[in-house]
Design a protein around this motif. Structure first.
Motif, PDB file in Angstrom:
ATOM      1  N   GLN A 168       0.856  -1.184   0.000  1.00 37.34           N
ATOM      2  CA  GLN A 168       0.000   0.000   0.000  1.00 37.34           C
ATOM      3  C   GLN A 168       0.890   1.231   0.000  1.00 37.34           C
ATOM      4  O   GLN A 168       1.966   1.236   0.609  1.00 37.34           O
ATOM      5  CB  GLN A 168      -0.913   0.009   1.225  1.00 37.34           C
ATOM      6  CG  GLN A 168      -1.885   1.186   1.280  1.00 37.34           C
ATOM      7  CD  GLN A 168      -2.749   1.175   2.534  1.00 37.34           C
ATOM      8  OE1 GLN A 168      -2.651   0.272   3.357  1.00 37.34           O
ATOM      9  NE2 GLN A 168      -3.590   2.186   2.688  1.00 37.34           N
ATOM     10  N   SER A 169       0.483   2.279  -0.670  1.00 39.99           N
ATOM     11  CA  SER A 169       1.296   3.491  -0.719  1.00 39.99           C
ATOM     12  C   SER A 169       1.150   4.283   0.569  1.00 39.99           C
ATOM     13  O   SER A 169       0.088   4.264   1.204  1.00 39.99           O
ATOM     14  CB  SER A 169       0.869   4.364  -1.901  1.00 39.99           C
ATOM     15  OG  SER A 169      -0.413   4.931  -1.656  1.00 39.99           O
ATOM     16  N   SER A 172      -1.903   6.607   0.490  1.00 39.20           N
ATOM     17  CA  SER A 172      -3.195   5.958   0.739  1.00 39.20           C
ATOM     18  C   SER A 172      -3.419   5.738   2.227  1.00 39.20           C
ATOM     19  O   SER A 172      -4.507   5.994   2.753  1.00 39.20           O
ATOM     20  CB  SER A 172      -3.256   4.627  -0.015  1.00 39.20           C
ATOM     21  OG  SER A 172      -4.457   3.940   0.274  1.00 39.20           O
ATOM     22  N   LEU A 173      -2.384   5.260   2.915  1.00 37.11           N
ATOM     23  CA  LEU A 173      -2.502   5.023   4.358  1.00 37.11           C
ATOM     24  C   LEU A 173      -2.735   6.324   5.104  1.00 37.11           C
ATOM     25  O   LEU A 173      -3.612   6.414   5.980  1.00 37.11           O
ATOM     26  CB  LEU A 173      -1.245   4.342   4.884  1.00 37.11           C
ATOM     27  CG  LEU A 173      -1.229   4.060   6.394  1.00 37.11           C
ATOM     28  CD1 LEU A 173      -2.269   3.010   6.759  1.00 37.11           C
ATOM     29  CD2 LEU A 173       0.160   3.626   6.859  1.00 37.11           C
ATOM     30  N   THR A 175      -4.005   9.106   4.010  1.00 34.85           N
ATOM     31  CA  THR A 175      -5.345   9.612   3.708  1.00 34.85           C
ATOM     32  C   THR A 175      -6.390   8.868   4.529  1.00 34.85           C
ATOM     33  O   THR A 175      -7.324   9.474   5.080  1.00 34.85           O
ATOM     34  CB  THR A 175      -5.646   9.472   2.205  1.00 34.85           C
ATOM     35  OG1 THR A 175      -4.663  10.201   1.454  1.00 34.85           O
ATOM     36  CG2 THR A 175      -7.027  10.006   1.868  1.00 34.85           C
ATOM     37  N   GLY A 176      -6.228   7.550   4.648  1.00 37.93           N
ATOM     38  CA  GLY A 176      -7.161   6.759   5.440  1.00 37.93           C
ATOM     39  C   GLY A 176      -7.122   7.119   6.906  1.00 37.93           C
ATOM     40  O   GLY A 176      -8.177   7.231   7.560  1.00 37.93           O
ATOM     41  N   THR A 226      -6.062  14.047  -1.449  1.00 38.75           N
ATOM     42  CA  THR A 226      -5.285  12.989  -0.803  1.00 38.75           C
ATOM     43  C   THR A 226      -4.174  13.614   0.034  1.00 38.75           C
ATOM     44  O   THR A 226      -3.694  14.711  -0.265  1.00 38.75           O
ATOM     45  CB  THR A 226      -4.659  12.039  -1.837  1.00 38.75           C
ATOM     46  OG1 THR A 226      -3.839  12.799  -2.750  1.00 38.75           O
ATOM     47  CG2 THR A 226      -5.739  11.316  -2.631  1.00 38.75           C
ATOM     48  N   THR A 228      -0.525  14.112   1.231  1.00 40.51           N
ATOM     49  CA  THR A 228       0.834  13.924   0.708  1.00 40.51           C
ATOM     50  C   THR A 228       1.893  14.012   1.809  1.00 40.51           C
ATOM     51  O   THR A 228       3.006  13.515   1.632  1.00 40.51           O
ATOM     52  CB  THR A 228       1.146  14.977  -0.366  1.00 40.51           C
ATOM     53  OG1 THR A 228       0.924  16.291   0.177  1.00 40.51           O
ATOM     54  CG2 THR A 228       0.239  14.784  -1.574  1.00 40.51           C
ATOM     55  N   GLN A 244       4.557  11.225   1.044  1.00 33.89           N
ATOM     56  CA  GLN A 244       4.087  10.205   0.116  1.00 33.89           C
ATOM     57  C   GLN A 244       5.245   9.501  -0.590  1.00 33.89           C
ATOM     58  O   GLN A 244       5.081   8.400  -1.138  1.00 33.89           O
ATOM     59  CB  GLN A 244       3.168  10.839  -0.928  1.00 33.89           C
ATOM     60  CG  GLN A 244       3.822  11.882  -1.800  1.00 33.89           C
ATOM     61  CD  GLN A 244       2.874  12.485  -2.813  1.00 33.89           C
ATOM     62  OE1 GLN A 244       1.739  12.027  -2.966  1.00 33.89           O
ATOM     63  NE2 GLN A 244       3.314  13.522  -3.527  1.00 33.89           N
TER      64      GLN A 244
END
Length: 299
Positions: A168-169, A172-173, A175-176, A226, A228, A244
């Motif tokens: 997983q990037s 993405s983590l 942002t979650g 998102t 960064t 990121q």
């Protein structure tokens, strides 16, 4: 010797040089000052002031330093001298000086001034963690970190190291975590983040010293942006900004680590030894935990 920004590379632990080989190879690639018409010089130097050795070992951590010296020759100085030369030729020979001749004059002036120019030096430090298999470079710039890796490979005849890739990037983590209003495990949200929108001219929102769970912050994610960069605190030991690109910026080692290092002695060698081990162990353990939330490392 606490690194304040970090690029890191996972290493093949089974193919690392031993300490003696590393020291010998880096000594052979030792820094030497600029000479003659050289614009810059680069090589390895002692990482600590109290020892001339090319490697500073502290248990399973090895610190190295890449030193660079550059000559400083202001463009304005060259331009002023060139203008004087051109004017002199025009006055004494009653002719114009063409572009090609000006370029030749400029190169001659540069060569004449270079041996007498000022120099400036900079250093980039790195630490090998041979237990966990990481190379930490004290710089978040990809260009400077890659340069350190390149010089190590040249000196050692190769070094198996790669960029950190996870299933997983990090974006993405992050942002979650921001969307759910909390990080997981030993991580807590701090008070800084950066979010980016989409499109050819993507909007960027920077949040500083603010509650990241506030509605006005979370709303940016709900609107499609998102994360960064995200400020995090790990186990009340390290505060940092994760990017990121998987670099760590604005790292602060909190009191518990600082006090533990000071407990090992107050002379330069003892402090350097203790801080190097504590910093490296903490960073490696933190990254292993973070990688777990990102699905693990990928080759």
């Amino acid at each position: 010797m606490w690194f304040k920004q970090i690029s890191f590379y996972p290493l093949n632990k089974n193919k690392l040089p031993d300490l003696e080989t590393l020291a010998v190879k880096l000594a052979e690639a030792q820094f030497a000052p600029c000479s003659g018409l050289d614009w810059f010089s680069e090589g390895f130097s002692s990482p600590v002031s109290f020892s001339p050795e090319s490697v500073f070992p502290a248990d399973y951590t090895w610190r190295v330093t890449l030193k660079k010296e550059e000559k400083v020759l202001p463009a304005g100085v060259i331009r002023d001298i060139l203008d004087e030369r051109v004017a002199e030729i025009q006055n004494t020979e009653a002719r114009n000086v063409g572009r090609k001749e000006k370029q030749e004059l400029k190169e001659q002036i540069t060569d004449d001034l270079l041996p007498r120019s000022f120099t400036r030096s900079s250093q980039t430090q790195a630490v090998f963690d041979i237990k966990h298999g990481y190379l930490f470079v004290n710089n978040a710039s990809a260009t400077k970190a890659e340069n350190m890796l390149t010089k190590l490979r040249e000196a050692l005849g190769g070094l198996e190291a790669g960029l950190p890739h996870t299933k997983q990037s990090p974006g993405s983590l992050m942002t979650g975590w921001l969307l759910q209003g909390a990080a997981e495990g030993g991580f807590e949200l701090d008070s800084d983040c950066e979010l980016k929108g989409t499109g050819d001219v993507a909007p960027v929102v920077k949040v500083s010293k603010q509650d990241l769970t506030a509605d006005e912050v979370v709303q940016h994610v709900k609107n499609g942006k998102t994360v960064t960069q995200l400020g995090l605190v790990w186990r009340e030991q390290i505060a940092f900004v994760l990017t990121q690109d998987f670099t760590l910026k604005r790292i602060r080692y909190l009191d518990v680590l600082q006090e533990e290092a000071e407990g090992h002695g107050d002379d330069a060698a003892s402090m350097a030894f203790a801080s190097q081990i504590l910093m490296t162990e903490s960073l490696s353990t933190m990254l292993e935990e973070l990688a777990g939330y990102l699905g693990g490392w990928q080759d």
